[in-house]
Structures are given as structure tokens and as C-alpha cells.
Design a protein around this motif. Structure first.
Motif, PDB file in Angstrom:
ATOM      1  N   UNK A 522      75.612  80.180 -75.223  1.00  0.00           N
ATOM      2  CA  UNK A 522      76.487  78.945 -76.017  1.00  0.00           C
ATOM      3  C   UNK A 522      75.947  77.867 -76.050  1.00  0.00           C
ATOM      4  N   UNK A 523      75.044  77.401 -74.732  1.00  0.00           N
ATOM      5  CA  UNK A 523      74.364  76.099 -74.704  1.00  0.00           C
ATOM      6  C   UNK A 523      73.310  76.153 -75.839  1.00  0.00           C
ATOM      7  N   UNK A 524      72.700  77.270 -76.047  1.00  0.00           N
ATOM      8  CA  UNK A 524      71.727  77.313 -77.115  1.00  0.00           C
ATOM      9  C   UNK A 524      72.071  76.859 -78.604  1.00  0.00           C
ATOM     10  N   UNK A 525      73.198  77.443 -78.748  1.00  0.00           N
ATOM     11  CA  UNK A 525      73.912  77.216 -80.222  1.00  0.00           C
ATOM     12  C   UNK A 525      74.483  75.694 -80.361  1.00  0.00           C
ATOM     13  N   UNK A 526      75.190  75.235 -79.048  1.00  0.00           N
ATOM     14  CA  UNK A 526      75.635  73.911 -79.151  1.00  0.00           C
ATOM     15  C   UNK A 526      74.404  72.787 -79.290  1.00  0.00           C
ATOM     16  N   UNK A 527      73.434  73.128 -78.553  1.00  0.00           N
ATOM     17  CA  UNK A 527      72.286  72.341 -78.551  1.00  0.00           C
ATOM     18  C   UNK A 527      71.840  72.226 -80.052  1.00  0.00           C
ATOM     19  N   UNK A 528      71.898  73.274 -80.820  1.00  0.00           N
ATOM     20  CA  UNK A 528      71.339  73.270 -82.131  1.00  0.00           C
ATOM     21  C   UNK A 528      72.400  72.295 -82.961  1.00  0.00           C
ATOM     22  N   UNK A 529      73.436  72.596 -82.599  1.00  0.00           N
ATOM     23  CA  UNK A 529      74.548  71.762 -83.571  1.00  0.00           C
ATOM     24  C   UNK A 529      74.417  70.384 -83.124  1.00  0.00           C
ATOM     25  N   UNK A 530      74.317  70.004 -81.824  1.00  0.00           N
ATOM     26  CA  UNK A 530      73.912  68.573 -81.463  1.00  0.00           C
ATOM     27  C   UNK A 530      72.948  68.022 -82.374  1.00  0.00           C
ATOM     28  N   UNK A 531      72.020  68.680 -82.440  1.00  0.00           N
ATOM     29  CA  UNK A 531      70.643  68.265 -83.152  1.00  0.00           C
ATOM     30  C   UNK A 531      71.177  67.801 -84.418  1.00  0.00           C
ATOM     31  N   UNK A 532      71.929  68.480 -85.013  1.00  0.00           N
ATOM     32  CA  UNK A 532      72.324  67.904 -86.416  1.00  0.00           C
ATOM     33  C   UNK A 532      73.316  66.762 -86.306  1.00  0.00           C
ATOM     34  N   UNK A 533      74.054  66.880 -85.390  1.00  0.00           N
ATOM     35  CA  UNK A 533      75.184  65.860 -85.372  1.00  0.00           C
ATOM     36  C   UNK A 533      74.192  64.384 -85.036  1.00  0.00           C
ATOM     37  N   UNK A 534      73.506  64.547 -84.253  1.00  0.00           N
ATOM     38  CA  UNK A 534      72.970  63.235 -83.825  1.00  0.00           C
ATOM     39  C   UNK A 534      71.981  62.595 -84.688  1.00  0.00           C
ATOM     40  N   UNK A 535      71.822  63.119 -85.968  1.00  0.00           N
ATOM     41  CA  UNK A 535      70.808  62.407 -86.473  1.00  0.00           C
ATOM     42  C   UNK A 535      71.228  61.347 -87.492  1.00  0.00           C
ATOM     43  N   UNK A 536      70.604  60.314 -87.118  1.00  0.00           N
ATOM     44  CA  UNK A 536      70.971  58.942 -87.999  1.00  0.00           C
ATOM     45  C   UNK A 536      71.817  58.237 -87.232  1.00  0.00           C
ATOM     46  N   UNK A 537      72.346  58.597 -85.937  1.00  0.00           N
ATOM     47  CA  UNK A 537      73.384  57.907 -85.519  1.00  0.00           C
ATOM     48  C   UNK A 537      73.147  57.050 -84.200  1.00  0.00           C
ATOM     49  N   UNK A 538      74.017  56.157 -83.711  1.00  0.00           N
ATOM     50  CA  UNK A 538      73.596  55.621 -82.383  1.00  0.00           C
ATOM     51  C   UNK A 538      74.250  56.408 -81.356  1.00  0.00           C
ATOM     52  N   UNK A 539      73.674  56.971 -80.599  1.00  0.00           N
ATOM     53  CA  UNK A 539      74.328  57.941 -79.632  1.00  0.00           C
ATOM     54  C   UNK A 539      74.183  57.652 -78.091  1.00  0.00           C
ATOM     55  N   UNK A 540      75.490  57.980 -77.524  1.00  0.00           N
ATOM     56  CA  UNK A 540      75.353  57.773 -76.063  1.00  0.00           C
ATOM     57  C   UNK A 540      75.963  59.073 -75.510  1.00  0.00           C
ATOM     58  N   UNK A 541      75.006  59.410 -74.705  1.00  0.00           N
ATOM     59  CA  UNK A 541      75.208  60.937 -73.903  1.00  0.00           C
ATOM     60  C   UNK A 541      75.578  60.770 -72.446  1.00  0.00           C
ATOM     61  N   UNK A 542      76.598  61.441 -72.019  1.00  0.00           N
ATOM     62  CA  UNK A 542      76.828  61.703 -70.618  1.00  0.00           C
ATOM     63  C   UNK A 542      76.323  63.201 -70.226  1.00  0.00           C
ATOM     64  N   UNK A 543      75.478  63.081 -68.873  1.00  0.00           N
ATOM     65  CA  UNK A 543      75.038  64.358 -68.985  1.00  0.00           C
ATOM     66  C   UNK A 543      74.808  64.503 -67.388  1.00  0.00           C
TER      67      UNK A 543
END
Length: 598
Positions: A522-543
Motif C-alpha cells: 500500500x505504501x508503494x502505491x501511495x508513494x507513486x500517487x503522492x509523486x503525481x499529487x506533489x508536482x508543481x505545488x508548494x508542499x508541506x509534509x508531516x512524517x
């Protein structure tokens, strides 16, 4: 007046103000209800007068002559006309009140819901969702209870009592005075009996609630009961609860029987007193035979209206108490509100500046003189131990809370001076535990942009790597996900939330532990999705899982509400003994290169 009664009055006035305002929108319907009620009661007083006249006329003309029958039929026709007018008044009252109740209750529910949504994040985390839901539903239903009790019970009783007493006073001062005194005494008795029964009713209601709670608790924990072989134990608890309910219910029923008996005695007293007095006056020629019928009809009518006056007052108090719970929320100032001159936020780049921000809950400081600048398009991660203030930063960015000092701006615009709606439209947020509506997957994804087409929803789902699992469901995108999305796995819910954020396509993105507590696939699939989501945006991530943020432009290390370090992953690892290096060592273990010679 007792303290309890004073509290009830204090609760009533705010409710009356709100309900009166709601009623004021429908003056025509309100007038129709009052006219219908007044017509109904006046006709109820007037009709027996013609019946009395008919009986007196027939008693005076015992011979069935044609002229006598004609006159009698004329009186009967007038009686029928008054009865018809009474029926029409009842119909007008019923139809108008139905329209009025429905419209006002709908308005009240809408205004309560609108008011609730305007309250702050802190308000909702401080109140049970079930309690708020109950307050909204009771707020509207309490209006129906209050309005109907005031108009159908109290108003009608007052009008009929005044009319009946006035007519009897006109026929006989003695009979009218006796009825007036009895009415006052009976009302006082009702009030006293209501006060006496109230604690018994409360105890019975508490017993009902207790049974419901025990039953609900057992049913919701049935698997635990089975696992611990505790069926006999739970039956014992439920049996004890039912015994408590039986005793409380029996006391309530016995008290009702006593009250009915006492009321019955008062009814017999007034009937005997008035009819006995009427016999004496009849012997003197001061009243007629028809007056006996008149007296009996008025007594029965008045008793019918006054008999349940105690219950009406009790329902009125309870309805005011129910409504006051929601009125208190409506009158409660919003924790976060738009300024009168607030303007929509206009995001041109997506630059974020937090200058000397301080914030705390009560006496506990969470952020202290916190300053952070995030360039447009920069991807920044916030890391640190629990309680460092990372999530608080994102909540302040979304303006779920207002800062206590300092300021936060986006592209030079102070977020405290822009509308909350425009601020949150500019930010896409993916939480650690995404909560979905009990609606279809199509509706949940489209929530990111409500005017999106089906094809746009499908494309967002593909980019979020959730299209395949959705398509495999029997109802596809029309599948309902259950309350809070419980029918989906954690990874599936997370991908749906990401699809929603992709569809929103906001210039600023906040990710709060978006991959925590997930399996590797699941993490692998979500990481792929997040890469798409973060393109061209200002991003703040809590991890907390540091392996997921290694490639961020900048990592901000927080501790006790302050920034203690910042830089890229490699730069922070170079600081041996630093907090980031320590956290990485704990998580990565043997994956950290240790080149110490052996």
C-alpha cells in the motif's frame, strides 16, 4: 420561584426569541392558525347556547305542532351552523399549523446546520458528534412541541375557560363564580401534581436510558462477550438493570394512577356542585332545564382541556430545555471567524511565510516564536518527536485555529484577513486517517471539486492508483463505503483521499502522515500517487517515517514547538548527534552507513 424554575425560565427566553424570529417569516400562516384556533373555541362556547335554547324551547312547547317544529328546526339549524363553523375553524387551524410547523422546522434545521458548520475545529473536537446531531434534531422538534402546546393546549384552554365562565356568570353569578374558583384550584392542583411527578418521571427516563446503554454496549461488544465466555455475566448485568427499570416504571405508573384518582375527585366535586346549585336555582326559577345541559357541556369541555394541563406544562419545560441546548450553540461566538472586511485569498505563487508565530492550548504552549518561510513550489517536510508541534503548524495554516501571536501569510496575504473558505480552497489536505462520507466512491472523490465530470474523477482515481480496485467492486464507483469509509482498507481509503486531492488541484498541498501505518504494498502505491499529487505545488509534509521524505527539498526538524535544525536529508545526517540523525538511527538501524574500521 425555586432555583430550578428560575433556570427553566432563563432557558425559555432565548428559545422564545429565536422561535419568534423564525415564526415572523410566516405572518400569514401564523395569523391563520390563531384565527382558526380562536374560531374553534368561540364556536365551542357558542354552540351549547343554541342547544340550551332548543331544549328550553321544546320544554316550553311539549305539543309537536307544525309551528313549534319549524321554530325548533330553525334553532337546530343555527346550532348546526355554529358546529360547522367550529369544524371549519379546526380545519383551518390544522392545515395552517401543518404548513407552518413544516416550514419553520425546516428553517430551524437548516439554520442550526449552517451555524454548526461555522464553528471551529476546537468546537467539534470538544463535543460528541452524536450529541450535536441530537441537538439539531431536538431543536426543530422542540419547536413543534412548544408551538402546538401553546396554541392547541394552553391558548385553547384559556379562551374556552374565559368564555365558559363568562357565559355562566351571565346566567348565574353564583354558578359562574363557582366554576371560576374551581378552575383556578384545579390548575394549581395540576401544577402541584406535575412538580410531584417530575422526579419520578426523571427517574423512569434515566432507567430507560440505562437499559438502552447496557443493551447497546453488550450488542456492540458481542465478540468480546463470546471470546471471554461472559454471556452469563452480561445476562446478570442486564437483569439487574431491568429490575431497576421495573421499579422505576412501577413507581411512575402508580403515581399516574394516584394523579388520575385525585383529578377524578375534583371533577366529581365540580359536577355535583354546579348541577346541585343549578337544581336549587331551577327551583327558584333562576335557571332553565337547558342550563343543565349548558353547564354539563361546559364542565366536560373545560375538564377535557384542563385535565392534561400538567402534562402540557411538563412537555413545554422539556421542549424548552431541548431547544436551549442548540440555542446555546447558536449564541456561542465562533472560535475562528472571518473579519468584516475579509477578502478572498488570491494565490499567485504559493509562497508561505510564518513569522514569529506562537500558539498554545490553554496554558500549554505548543509553538513559541516559530518562524518559517517556504518558497513557492518548495517541498518541505516537518519532522520531530510527538508533541513537537508539527500537526499544529498545519492546523494553523488551514486556520483551524488562530495564532496567539505573530502572523501567517500566503503570497503576502495575512490568512487572518482573508475568508476561510478561499483559504481552504487553495489548500489540499491529505490526513493520516482520511475519513470518507457514507456515500459512493464517486461522490467521495468528487468532493475535491464538486463540479468535476465523471471522466475527471476517473482520471484522478487512475493517478491515485485506486481506479483498479474501484473497478473491481461489484458496483464500481457507485459503491457506498460505509460510515467513515469502514468498508475500505486503510490503504484504499488513503488512495481515495489522494484522488480527491488530485482532483482539487490546489496550489498548496499538506500531507499529514499520509503513509503511516500502511503495509509495504500500500505504501508503494501511495508513494507513486503522492509523486503525481506533489508536482508543481508548494508542499508541506508531516512524517514520522523518515524514509518517505529523503528526497524533499528541505527538512525542518522541530522539538518543543521550535525549529532546531533544517536542511536536506544528507545535510542533516552529517550532523552527528543531532536530533534528525538520532531519529534516523532509530528507524533505519543497519541501513545507516557505518564506516568505522574494524
Amino acid at each position: 420561584m425555586s432555583a430550578k424554575e428560575t433556570k427553566q425560565v432563563d432557558r425559555a427566553w432565548p428559545v422564545i426569541r429565536v422561535y419568534a424570529k423564525a415564526l415572523g417569516k410566516y405572518p400569514g400562516l401564523l395569523t391563520a392558525v390563531l384565527i382558526g384556533s380562536l374560531t374553534l373555541e368561540v364556536a365551542a362556547i357558542g354552540a351549547p347556547l343554541y342547544l340550551r335554547e332548543l331544549i328550553d324551547f321544546l320544554a316550553a312547547h311539549p305539543q309537536p305542532q307544525t309551528a313549534v317544529i319549524g321554530s325548533a328546526l330553525g334553532i337546530l339549524a343555527l346550532y348546526g351552523l355554529i358546529a360547522f363553523i367550529r369544524t371549519m375553524g379546526s380545519n383551518v387551524q390544522g392545515v395552517a399549523s401543518s404548513y407552518l410547523d413544516a416550514r419553520v422546522m425546516s428553517d430551524l434545521s437548516n439554520s442550526a446546520f449552517r451555524n454548526l458548520l461555522g464553528h471551529s475545529h476546537d468546537f467539534f473536537i470538544s463535543n460528541f458528534a452524536g450529541a450535536l446531531t441530537r441537538r439539531v434534531s431536538r431543536y426543530a422538534s422542540a419547536f413543534e412541541q412548544i408551538f402546538d402546546t401553546l396554541v392547541f393546549n394552553i391558548f385553547s384552554t384559556v379562551v374556552f375557560a374565559i368564555g365558559a365562565i363568562a357565559v355562566l356568570l351571565n346566567r348565574s353569578v353564583v354558578l359562574g363564580t363557582v366554576l371560576l374558583i374551581w378552575t383556578i384550584l384545579f390548575l394549581l392542583l395540576q401544577i402541584a401534581l406535575t412538580k410531584w411527578k417530575q422526579p419520578i418521571r426523571v427517574a423512569r427516563a434515566a432507567a430507560d436510558t440505562r437499559v438502552t446503554g447496557v443493551l447497546s454496549d453488550a450488542i456492540s461488544n458481542q465478540s468480546t462477550i463470546s471470546q471471554f465466555a461472559a454471556s452469563r455475566y452480561e445476562r446478570k448485568i442486564f437483569g439487574e438493570t431491568m429490575e431497576y427499570w421495573r421499579k422505576a416504571t412501577l413507581r411512575a405508573w402508580i403515581s399516574d394512577a394516584w394523579v388520575s384518582g385525585i383529578q377524578g375527585i375534583f371533577v366529581v366535586i365540580i359536577q355535583v356542585a354546579l348541577l346541585g346549585g343549578a337544581v336549587v336555582l331551577w327551583q327558584r326559577g333562576e335557571v332553565s332545564v337547558g342550563d343543565f345541559v349548558l353547564i354539563q357541556i361546559y364542565i366536560l369541555g373545560l375538564i377535557d382541556r384542563i385535565w392534561n394541563m400538567g402534562n402540557s406544562m411538563r412537555r413545554l419545560y422539556e421542549a424548552f430545555a431541548d431547544a436551549h441546548e442548540m440555542v446555546a450553540i447558536i449564541e456561542k461566538p465562533y472560535g475562528v471567524r472571518d473579519l468584516p472586511d475579509a477578502m478572498p485569498l488570491k494565490v499567485t505563487e504559493g509562497r508561505i511565510d510564518m513569522g514569529h508565530v506562537s500558539f498554545g492550548f490553554g496554558e500549554k504552549d505548543v509553538l513559541k516564536d516559530f518562524t518559517l518561510a517556504i518558497a513557492a513550489g518548495e517541498k518541505v517536510a516537518l519532522v520531530g518527536p510527538s508533541g513537537a508541534g508539527k500537526s499544529t503548524v498545519t492546523k494553523l495554516l488551514l486556520r483551524l485555529y488562530d495564532v496567539t501571536a505573530g502572523s501567517i501569510s500566503i503570497d503576502g496575504q495575512d490568512i487572518a484577513r482573508v475568508t476561510q473558505e478561499s483559504l481552504r480552497e487553495a489548500i489540499a489536505f491529505v490526513p493520516q486517517e482520511p475519513i470518507l462520507f457514507h456515500r459512493s466512491l464517486m461522490d467521495n472523490i468528487r468532493y475535491g471539486r464538486r463540479d468535476a465530470t465523471d471522466e475527471e474523477v476517473y482520471e484522478a482515481a487512475r493517478q491515485a492508483r485506486c481506479h483498479d480496485f474501484i473497478a473491481a467492486l461489484s458496483d464500481g464507483y457507485e459503491t457506498h463505503v460505509g460510515e467513515r469509509g469502514v468498508k475500505l482498507s486503510g490503504g484504499e481509503r488513503q488512495r481515495v483521499a489522494i484522488a480527491r486531492a488530485i482532483l482539487k488541484n490546489a496550489p498548496i498541498l499538506i500531507l499529514d502522515e499520509a503513509t503511516s501505518s500502511l503495509d509495504s504494498e500500500s505504501e508503494s502505491l501511495i508513494q507513486e500517487a503522492l509523486e503525481v499529487l506533489m508536482k508543481g505545488k508548494t508542499v508541506v509534509v508531516i512524517a514520522h517515517r523518515l524514509s518517505t521524505i529523503m528526497h524533499m527539498d528541505r527538512i525542518i526538524v522541530m522539538e518543543q514547538g521550535r525549529i532546531v535544525a533544517g536542511g536536506t536529508h544528507d545535510e542533516l545526517l552529517d550532523h552527528k548527534g543531532g536530533l534528525y540523525h538520532k531519529l534516523w538511527s532509530i528507524q533505519a538501524g543497519s541501513f545507516i552507513a557505518d564506516t568505522t574500521p574494524t
